[in-house]
Design an enzyme around this catalytic site. Structure first.
Site: not given
Length: 267
Positions: A95, A217, A245
């Site tokens: 991320s 996502d 995610h």
């Protein structure tokens, strides 16, 4: 060593293998990589850590000024690499950590020789010609909700971020991780994350790079991975057939296969 305590550094695997640094995202800690570590440890020296303000890091080291930008988190990465004297490491960032890896690799190119970006997003807010997945109003509302009731926000957001509603235990784990983070420190990390814009930094990447995106996502929608791939010359884009995610938790076998395949191809 001070940094080892500050960032709760853990080192496992083959001490002679090429170093692989695993970096968690917002609201998480190094435990989120537990399903990936065994796939890497046989051939690599695997380094895990917690950003200051997350996991079991030293909370007394937290500074709002430092961590109000991604540069502060990237400096954590740099200092971990320096403390262990890592050379030509592969940085695996989930991320927002994918972007801290970009910054760290630019700062200490001799220490980071390749990047793996898991569900990356260089900007979360939509812009002209760019779809990040959120409007500016969405992010303002998200941050206001987080600041007014962090625990409630975590309970609502974590399952949505994780996806895979048919496997509620995954959302519960992410909720627990969010809720274990100090709310004041989490607010700083959240603002830094969701207001960041690292698109221009992607052009600085010169090392071999793997971009891993998920088919569905809500945080980094399809198209963001392709944007990152186009912006980094010579990068490889892999779309995992999974939702959510956090593919290293929801689809560890596919995630590990993509990462180990990339590592095997590095010189």
């Amino acid at each position: 060593m001070e940094i080892e305590h500050r960032n709760n550094i853990t080192v496992v695997g083959d001490p002679q293998g090429r170093p692989v640094v695993l970096a968690h995202g917002f609201g998480c800690d190094q435990n989120m990589w537990r399903l990936t570590v065994p796939a890497l440890a046989e051939k690599h020296r695997v380094v895990l850590f917690d950003y200051v303000g997350s996991g079991r890091s030293d909370p007394s080291a937290f500074s709002e000024d430092r961590y109000a930008s991604l540069d502060g988190y990237a400096q954590d990465v740099v200092e971990v690499c320096e403390a262990l004297d890592l050379r030509d490491a592969v940085f695996v960032g989930h991320s927002v950590s994918a972007m801290t890896g970009v910054l760290a690799a630019d700062a200490v190119p001799e220490r980071i020789g390749a990047l793996v970006m898991v569900a990356p997003s260089p900007r979360y807010i939509d812009d002209e010609g760019y779809r990040g997945g959120f409007s500016a109003g969405d992010i303002d509302e998200l941050l206001a909700s987080l600041e007014s009731n962090y625990l409630g926000w975590s309970s609502a957001m974590a399952p949505m971020i994780m996806g895979n509603p048919e496997r509620p235990e995954l959302g519960e784990e992410l909720t627990d991780s969010f809720c274990a983070t100090d709310p004041d420190m989490a607010r700083v990390f959240a603002r830094t994350t969701f207001l960041s814009d690292s698109r221009d930094d992607l052009e600085k990447v010169t090392v071999p790079t793997l971009v891993l995106e998920c088919a569905q996502d809500v945080i980094a929608p399809r198209g963001v991975g392709a944007f990152v791939h186009r912006a980094i010359p010579g990068s490889t884009l892999v779309t995992l057939d999974t939702t959510g995610h956090c593919p290293h938790l929801s689809a560890p076998e596919a995630t590990n296969e993509a990462i180990t395949g990339f590592l095997a191809g590095l010189r």
